[in-house]
Design an enzyme around this catalytic site. Sequence first.
Site, PDB file in Angstrom:
ATOM      1  N   ASP A 243      -5.038 -17.554  -1.159  1.00 13.65           N
ATOM      2  CA  ASP A 243      -5.112 -16.499  -0.597  1.00 13.65           C
ATOM      3  C   ASP A 243      -5.740 -16.571   0.914  1.00 13.65           C
ATOM      4  OD1 ASP A 243      -5.126 -13.613  -0.465  1.00 13.65           O
ATOM      5  OD2 ASP A 243      -7.224 -13.384  -0.566  1.00 13.65           O
TER       6      ASP A 243
ATOM      7  N   CYS B 217       4.927   5.344  -2.626  1.00 13.18           N
ATOM      8  CA  CYS B 217       3.771   4.786  -1.909  1.00 13.18           C
ATOM      9  C   CYS B 217       3.057   5.903  -1.202  1.00 13.18           C
ATOM     10  CB  CYS B 217       4.431   3.701  -1.004  1.00 13.18           C
ATOM     11  SG  CYS B 217       3.043   3.344   0.287  1.00 13.18           S
TER      12      CYS B 217
ATOM     13  N   CYS C  59       2.207   0.695  -6.316  1.00 10.49           N
ATOM     14  CA  CYS C  59       3.665   0.190  -6.175  1.00 10.49           C
ATOM     15  C   CYS C  59       3.707  -0.734  -7.322  1.00 10.49           C
ATOM     16  CB  CYS C  59       3.879  -0.478  -5.014  1.00 10.49           C
ATOM     17  SG  CYS C  59       2.737  -1.954  -4.316  1.00 10.49           S
TER      18      CYS C  59
END
Length: 376
Positions: A134, A198, A243
Amino acid sequence: MDRHEFKKRVIEYAHTIGIDDIGFTTAEPFTEFKAKLIDYYKNGYESGFETGTIEERTNPKASLANAKSIVSIAVGYPNKLRNAPKSKQGERRGIFARASWGMDYHTLLRTRLEKLEAFIRELDPSIDCKSMVDTGVLSDREVARRSGLGFSGKNGFIINPKLGTYSYLGEMIVSYPFPADEELLDSCGDCNICVDRCPTGALVGNGQVDSKKCISFLTQTKGFMPMEYRSKIGNRLYGCDTCQQVCPRNKGINTEHHEDIVLEPEILKPELTSLLQISNREFNKTYGHLAGVWRGKKPIQRNAIIALAHFKETAAIDILKQVAETDVRPVIKGTAYWAIGQISGDEALDYIYERYGIETDDDVKKEMLMGIQEAS
């Protein structure tokens, strides 16, 4: 042993240490991704949390000079919180996004990658390895896509056939030429559900995300929440799963077999007012192991206040007043005043105007007026 046998043994070992899927790609530059990244920055979609230059993010050899391959791993995580406490009047609760359930995934993935590194070096001590999770310069998702772990969905997530979008991703650059896997040729087709659903219109539609509109990003900022997004936050304390929740490819998927991903319903869906009264020490003790608190207590508390306004939680007014009058942080103080106006409406007018003459911070005073103006 030859390269194929070496790869086979690495795959077999990976599955014994809690890695759900593993893929391999070359260490060649990510030329297609570089073009997308240039476009991403050109359009102003970046969050500011990105690490490294475009060259560093697209050239693995900038991280490991003798790189030959990249090993990509995926670990599935749960998306259902069993025995979750109910949010009800007088006891409203917030929610942490699913990627923050259980142990901080940085720690979880690093542990697995360290074991995998040790195994590879045991087989061949001459191999150099560099792992990333990440916060590294490479794009975990792009590495996973090119390694055949899944295809890139319109929501920007890697969609894995077994794990859906609910997986943590990490990678290891190595100086060994593992045979590369083929990319997964699949797509979302005509499906546009995530883009349509969204809450803030952050999904561009081509797999890119306008980070500055994304609720997941907004919940991690430390300043005042932009007014146009406060009504969209709901009770989210960290992140957003919309989402992923609406994605048809996630139907029937819920990875629950990892013993080191322990779900704590009371912590993952905490009572909101308790978050406003918690000390730094207690906050770190209770929530410090979650990935969702990497920015500290302030964003979580600000989001908790916005959630109370979302619920119109009148039972929280006394606590909000205490926060507004005693907290020294303008963002928390101002947001609390704003929430009081949102919850109480005209009934808050006398209180707000009385306190307006006492407060000195311009941003706080602006929040006070916006709270009652929007509510009236």
